[in-house]
Design a protein around this motif. Structure first.
Motif, mmCIF file in Angstrom:
data_model
loop_
_atom_site.group_PDB
_atom_site.id
_atom_site.type_symbol
_atom_site.label_atom_id
_atom_site.label_comp_id
_atom_site.label_asym_id
_atom_site.label_seq_id
_atom_site.Cartn_x
_atom_site.Cartn_y
_atom_site.Cartn_z
ATOM 1 N N ASP A 124 -14.072 5.678 8.396
ATOM 2 C CA ASP A 124 -12.847 6.325 8.867
ATOM 3 C C ASP A 124 -12.387 5.748 10.203
ATOM 4 O O ASP A 124 -11.179 5.577 10.431
ATOM 5 C CB ASP A 124 -13.063 7.831 8.975
ATOM 6 N N GLU A 125 -13.333 5.464 11.092
ATOM 7 C CA GLU A 125 -12.983 4.827 12.364
ATOM 8 C C GLU A 125 -12.391 3.440 12.115
ATOM 9 O O GLU A 125 -11.369 3.068 12.703
ATOM 10 C CB GLU A 125 -14.224 4.727 13.246
ATOM 11 N N GLU A 126 -13.019 2.675 11.232
ATOM 12 C CA GLU A 126 -12.508 1.338 10.899
ATOM 13 C C GLU A 126 -11.094 1.407 10.335
ATOM 14 O O GLU A 126 -10.237 0.573 10.658
ATOM 15 C CB GLU A 126 -13.411 0.690 9.850
ATOM 16 N N THR A 127 -10.860 2.398 9.488
ATOM 17 C CA THR A 127 -9.551 2.529 8.848
ATOM 18 C C THR A 127 -8.466 2.768 9.878
ATOM 19 O O THR A 127 -7.367 2.182 9.808
ATOM 20 C CB THR A 127 -9.577 3.674 7.830
ATOM 21 N N ARG A 173 -3.721 0.719 12.639
ATOM 22 C CA ARG A 173 -3.020 0.458 13.896
ATOM 23 C C ARG A 173 -2.772 -1.034 14.084
ATOM 24 O O ARG A 173 -1.700 -1.432 14.566
ATOM 25 C CB ARG A 173 -3.834 1.013 15.072
ATOM 26 N N MET A 174 -3.719 -1.873 13.681
ATOM 27 C CA MET A 174 -3.503 -3.317 13.748
ATOM 28 C C MET A 174 -2.302 -3.716 12.891
ATOM 29 O O MET A 174 -1.461 -4.516 13.312
ATOM 30 C CB MET A 174 -4.769 -4.052 13.284
ATOM 31 N N ALA A 198 -6.942 1.173 1.500
ATOM 32 C CA ALA A 198 -7.607 2.163 0.658
ATOM 33 C C ALA A 198 -8.998 2.479 1.205
ATOM 34 O O ALA A 198 -9.725 1.566 1.620
ATOM 35 C CB ALA A 198 -7.708 1.662 -0.781
ATOM 36 N N LEU A 199 -9.356 3.747 1.191
ATOM 37 C CA LEU A 199 -10.664 4.180 1.693
ATOM 38 C C LEU A 199 -11.751 3.942 0.656
ATOM 39 O O LEU A 199 -11.616 4.340 -0.498
ATOM 40 C CB LEU A 199 -10.623 5.663 2.042
ATOM 41 N N ILE A 224 0.855 5.402 10.419
ATOM 42 C CA ILE A 224 0.764 5.283 8.971
ATOM 43 C C ILE A 224 -0.618 5.755 8.505
ATOM 44 O O ILE A 224 -1.538 5.895 9.312
ATOM 45 C CB ILE A 224 1.028 3.845 8.502
ATOM 46 N N LYS A 225 -0.736 5.986 7.206
ATOM 47 C CA LYS A 225 -1.986 6.494 6.650
ATOM 48 C C LYS A 225 -2.466 5.609 5.503
ATOM 49 O O LYS A 225 -1.700 4.821 4.943
ATOM 50 C CB LYS A 225 -1.785 7.926 6.146
#
Length: 392
Positions: free
Chosen positions: A75-78, A83-84, A96-97, A169-170
């Motif tokens: 989740d932190e990586e996502t 943001r990048m 995608a998770l 964004i999500k």
């Protein structure tokens, strides 16, 4: 002398593959489809910059990014990856998770086994390790000069403060594994998978859909280690240790046994291409490279100039760049490979065999990269990081 027509099929195959290779590198060739499976710790750093290599290239059509726990929690990586994408103007690319945990290995069991089998230098999401190289080329030490600087682990679903700001964004609703399967079926024999984190998502896709691997163009993996020439303590005494294979050995084991398309198959592919520790430690992201990038006013360059924190080996960037331009690789070894999945001191280590001694199982040979043209790679990387955003 009469011609030997028996040699024609092999000759025609060689000519066709040569034509494909040239077509892939032509400036006017259409973009090639790729999915990036990544443990995107950030901001900046090898994980983010590797994705940016493809996101900034007109030769790549990035169908999506699938996230997996590795260097940090998923989740932190996502959040860092989303943001990048905002900051480099590529919010058209879906994220995608994927898997939060490895298939078998656990953080608790790894900690309990350490007094018996020994410690490893880099634990990723389970406590990190050094992310910078000191001037002598070795991992940075703590002020006492003895212990290596380590990041603390946190709850898997906690998002620590983000220097670059939280994304707007999500991630998409579809999970990473089904996204991978759906895209490959939608574009059969056209999609390359580039996997630069632990291979949990890839192993799950293979397990759910037996056709998955065969329907791709092949896979590029950052993983494995053969015989790196270094005094870095992480590898000098344990040359077959590498984090991505170590973190999820069973996933690597499944992935290396899958039927990825090879050049000689009916639907030719690249097979398994492996960016090893051996080649990764030959390239370092330095202050000099960052200073050259920072001169560009373009969004990708300014993202790195403001937020890049690591000065370390360029593991994943080499994997991505070698897919764009295979000529940066100057030496590789075609070798049968697997991963040790016995629970002991070698759990997760890279295994290889000669043709005469290989197991009689479904193992494929991998193209293990060993040396690169460093100036050519650095030029390609610098050009991509300083380029303007690609138009979706």
């Amino acid at each position: 002398m009469r011609p030997d027509f028996r040699k024609l099929p092999a000759l025609l195959l060689l000519l066709s593959l040569t034509a494909i290779a040239h077509a892939q590198r032509r400036p006017d060739a259409p973009p090639r489809m790729v999915i990036f499976d990544q443990d995107g710790s950030g901001p900046g750093g090898s994980n983010q910059m590797a994705m940016m290599v493809l996101l900034q290239s007109p030769q790549a059509q990035v169908l999506g990014i699938t996230m997996v726990t590795g260097n940090a929690w998923r989740d932190e990586e996502t959040q860092h990856t989303l943001r990048m994408l905002e900051l480099i103007h590529r919010t058209d690319v879906p994220v995608a998770l994927g898997a939060v945990f490895p298939l078998v290995r656990t953080q608790q069991e790894t900690a309990l086994e350490a007094p018996l089998v020994g410690n490893v230098d880099w634990l990723g999401a389970w406590g990190g390790g050094p992310t910078n190289l000191a001037p002598d080329g070795h991992p940075e030490k703590a002020p006492d000069g003895q212990s290596v600087i380590h990041r603390k682990s946190h709850d898997p679903y906690e998002i620590p403060p983000m220097p670059e700001g939280a994304p707007h964004i999500k991630a998409i609703e579809e999970d990473a594994v089904h996204f991978l399967i759906r895209q490959v079926h939608a574009h059969p024999h056209q999609v390359t998978v580039i996997a630069c984190g632990p291979l949990t998502n890839i192993a799950l896709a293979i397990s759910i859909d037996p056709e998955f691997a065969a329907l791709t163009q092949g896979i590029v993996i950052m993983g494995g280690s053969l015989n790196p020439q270094t005094s870095d303590p992480e590898y000098s005494e344990t040359p077959r240790h590498e984090f991505n294979f170590w973190f999820d050995p069973e996933a690597a084991h499944i992935t290396l046994r899958a039927p990825w398309p090879r050049p000689e198959d009916q639907y030719p592919g690249i097979g398994i291409v492996l960016t090893t520790v051996d080649i990764s430690i030959q390239a370092r992201f330095s202050e000099e490279i960052l200073a050259a990038i920072a001169k560009s006013p373009n969004p990708a360059a300014q993202y790195l100039a403001k937020f890049s924190q690591e000065r370390y080996y360029m593991w994943d960037e080499i994997a991505a760049a070698s897919w764009l331009d295979p000529t940066i690789i100057t030496r590789e070894k075609l070798v049968t490979m697997d991963v040790d999945i016995t629970h002991g001191p070698n759990y997760g280590n890279t295994l290889t065999w000669t043709d005469q001694l290989r197991p009689q199982t479904s193992l494929q040979k991998v193209h293990a990269q060993l040396d690169l043209d460093l100036p050519k790679f650095q030029k390609l990387f610098l050009n991509l990081m300083t380029a303007p955003p690609q138009t979706p």
